[in-house]
Design an enzyme around this catalytic site. Structure first.
Site, mmCIF file in Angstrom:
data_model
loop_
_atom_site.group_PDB
_atom_site.id
_atom_site.type_symbol
_atom_site.label_atom_id
_atom_site.label_comp_id
_atom_site.label_asym_id
_atom_site.label_seq_id
_atom_site.Cartn_x
_atom_site.Cartn_y
_atom_site.Cartn_z
ATOM 1 N N CYS A 70 -51.704 67.652 46.325
ATOM 2 C CA CYS A 70 -52.627 66.975 47.229
ATOM 3 C C CYS A 70 -53.582 66.073 46.473
ATOM 4 C CB CYS A 70 -53.346 67.995 48.088
ATOM 5 S SG CYS A 70 -52.222 68.620 49.340
ATOM 6 N N GLU A 71 -53.016 65.042 45.899
ATOM 7 C CA GLU A 71 -53.673 63.963 45.176
ATOM 8 C C GLU A 71 -52.610 62.899 45.113
ATOM 9 O OE1 GLU A 71 -56.275 63.676 42.560
ATOM 10 O OE2 GLU A 71 -57.002 65.725 42.440
ATOM 11 N N GLU B 210 -44.896 64.026 10.630
ATOM 12 C CA GLU B 210 -45.111 65.050 11.661
ATOM 13 C C GLU B 210 -44.556 64.596 13.010
ATOM 14 O OE1 GLU B 210 -49.481 66.141 9.745
ATOM 15 O OE2 GLU B 210 -49.309 64.865 11.501
ATOM 16 N N PRO B 211 -43.265 64.478 13.135
ATOM 17 C CA PRO B 211 -42.692 64.017 14.398
ATOM 18 C C PRO B 211 -42.750 65.094 15.485
ATOM 19 C CG PRO B 211 -40.940 64.636 12.878
ATOM 20 C CD PRO B 211 -42.235 64.783 12.117
ATOM 21 N N TYR C 245 -50.673 58.836 31.619
ATOM 22 C CA TYR C 245 -50.471 57.762 30.625
ATOM 23 C C TYR C 245 -49.772 56.544 31.222
ATOM 24 C CZ TYR C 245 -50.884 61.645 27.215
ATOM 25 O OH TYR C 245 -51.288 62.727 26.480
ATOM 26 N N GLY D 249 -45.790 58.915 15.242
ATOM 27 C CA GLY D 249 -45.788 57.594 15.865
ATOM 28 C C GLY D 249 -44.377 57.117 16.104
HETATM 29 C C1 LIG Z 1 -49.631 64.728 18.290
HETATM 30 C C2 LIG Z 1 -49.571 64.653 16.831
HETATM 31 C C3 LIG Z 1 -48.352 64.356 16.194
HETATM 32 C C4 LIG Z 1 -47.063 64.078 16.942
HETATM 33 O O1 LIG Z 1 -47.059 62.884 17.637
HETATM 34 P P1 LIG Z 1 -45.716 62.418 18.393
HETATM 35 O O2 LIG Z 1 -46.094 61.139 19.019
HETATM 36 O O3 LIG Z 1 -45.367 63.464 19.394
HETATM 37 O O4 LIG Z 1 -44.652 62.302 17.397
HETATM 38 C C5 LIG Z 1 -48.343 64.351 14.820
HETATM 39 N N1 LIG Z 1 -49.462 64.600 14.088
HETATM 40 C C6 LIG Z 1 -50.646 64.875 14.678
HETATM 41 C C7 LIG Z 1 -51.825 65.167 13.828
HETATM 42 C C8 LIG Z 1 -50.734 64.907 16.056
HETATM 43 O O5 LIG Z 1 -51.915 65.187 16.632
#
Ligand SMILES: *Cc1c(COP(=O)(O)O)cnc(C)c1O
Length: 407
Positions: free
Chosen positions: A335-336, A266-267, A309, A225
């Protein structure tokens, strides 16, 4: 080289476009490393680990870079697990957090020895019945926090398919009790792009409450996040502030828990977004009654975030940096309706000029396709001032490679 060691200059980018052709993805290793160092330092006063979210960008060289930087790997498919192992990650440094996969895929990951993070009751029960205590797992919770930049990237809300609801805790406890599952971690990932540090803290506080119900945890995994800045003046996650606040909250909490805990993250985007540049060429300038379009030699088949998005990517003309500024709508050649940016102020664009899209490292190449039978771009890595081709541009043969001609 530019003076800022973690940005590439327009001159460097033009040279790369000339050398490798366009469309072209360029990734800057030093910027990735700088982001990783920033995170490490922000959390240096607590027990922390970072697992790079592979799905942002999976080129094997990027995975190797992350492994060398001391990151673990966060994966969402068995193929990402396999790529991670191939890149040199030890199984214990890989977390597998799939959603809506069959038990088979979980079993395949177990056979490879990686960490398994389970996100639904059905699989939890089946896994527990089969393996009991013998193979520790972690659990992905859904804390029901509405966060994230866009509904499509928000994963923690009440309608989300992700995670096991915190309101199902009793059910989870029953399964653990009856199957003797060894739960060594709790996980949450509320979605992409959290601007507000306090939203993050709220998630953690819910997590702390959950933790009390589990006896053998080694870690809590707070997902990602981390937001980066996409446009000038954009709010990004203040990781230093987040680090400070979370360190205090976590260290206090740890005193109450009877086992030493680690805090994991988990970046994805944070590590690779700003390190990426997407280079295209202006094919045509088309003036209609209302608009001046720049049509470029790419489309949402190569960079889907704007159309998918409503994402903003800064676009600049690197071939004519002194040109007078004019308003353009930058479109692709698919072509969209295929718009990269409406009403953008660019230095005058002439046919043949190179444009750069910033923040192209995360979910750029990774989400590309061959729609319209167009070829996927090449990828280049810049490291120690040298450029390396890390993926060749597609050829017509690639389009036909898996097709079986029967007529
Ligand atoms: C996609 C994802 C992330 C990474 O999100 P970012 O917004 O790219 O930092 C981390 N953990 C999980 C489980 C995800 O699915």
């Amino acid at each position: 080289m530019s003076h800022h060691t973690d940005t590439l200059s327009d001159r460097q980018l033009v040279k790369l476009a000339e050398k490798y052709g366009t469309p072209l993805y360029v990734y800057h290793a030093e910027k990735i490393m700088a982001q990783q160092t920033r995170l490490q330092q922000a959390f240096s006063k607590t027990r922390v680990r970072f697992f790079y979210a592979a799905k942002a960008l999976t080129n094997i060289n990027i995975l190797k870079l992350m492994q060398q930087a001391g990151c673990g790997l966060d994966t969402v498919s068995i193929q990402e697990v396999q790529l991670g192992l191939k890149a040199g990650f030890a199984p214990q440094d890989i977390i597998f957090t799939p959603n809506s996969v069959a038990l088979d895929e979980i079993l395949a990951a177990k056979d490879l020895g990686v960490r398994i993070n389970i996100d639904n009751i059905s699989i939890l029960e089946q896994f527990g019945n089969r393996f009991g205590r013998s193979y520790p797992i972690s659990i992905r919770l859904n804390p029901h926090i509405m966060a994230g930049g866009n509904y499509k990237t928000s994963t923690g809300h009440v309608d989300s398919k992700f995670g096991i609801s915190i309101h199902q805790l009793r059910h989870v406890e029953r399964i653990i009790k009856s199957t003797h599952l060894h739960v060594n971690g709790l996980h949450l990932h509320t979605g992409s792009e959290i601007k507000d540090v306090d939203v993050f803290i709220r998630g953690v506080e819910i997590m702390f409450e959950m933790v009390q119900h589990f006896e053998e945890l080694d870690f809590i995994d707070l997902g990602s996040g981390f937001k980066v800045s996409y446009r000038p003046g954009d709010m990004a996650t203040d990781v230093e502030l987040l680090g400070k606040k979370l360190t205090t909250a976590f260290n206090d909490f740890c005193k109450k828990y009877k086992r030493p805990l680690e805090m994991w993250f988990e970046p994805g985007k944070f590590l690779v977004s700003e390190a990426g540049y997407f280079l295209v060429r202006a094919n045509v300038i088309k003036t209609t009654t209302a608009t001046v379009f720049v049509g470029v030699n790419s489309g949402f088949n190569h960079l889907i975030r704007p159309m998918f998005y409503d994402a903003f990517h800064l676009i600049r003309n690197i071939s004519n940096p002194k040109g007078v500024e004019r308003i353009y709508t930058v479109v692709g050649n698919i072509c969209e309706t295929d718009t990269f940016g409406w009403d953008r102020k660019l230095n005058e664009v002439r046919e043949g000029d190179y444009l750069v899209f910033h923040n192209a490292g995360a979910y750029g190449f990774e989400m590309s396709s061959n729609f319209n039978s167009r070829l996927k771009p090449a990828e280049v890595l810049i490291k120690d001032g040298k450029s390396y081709l890390i993926r060749e541009r597609d050829t017509l043969d690639d389009l036909l490679r898996k097709q079986v001609e029967v007529l």
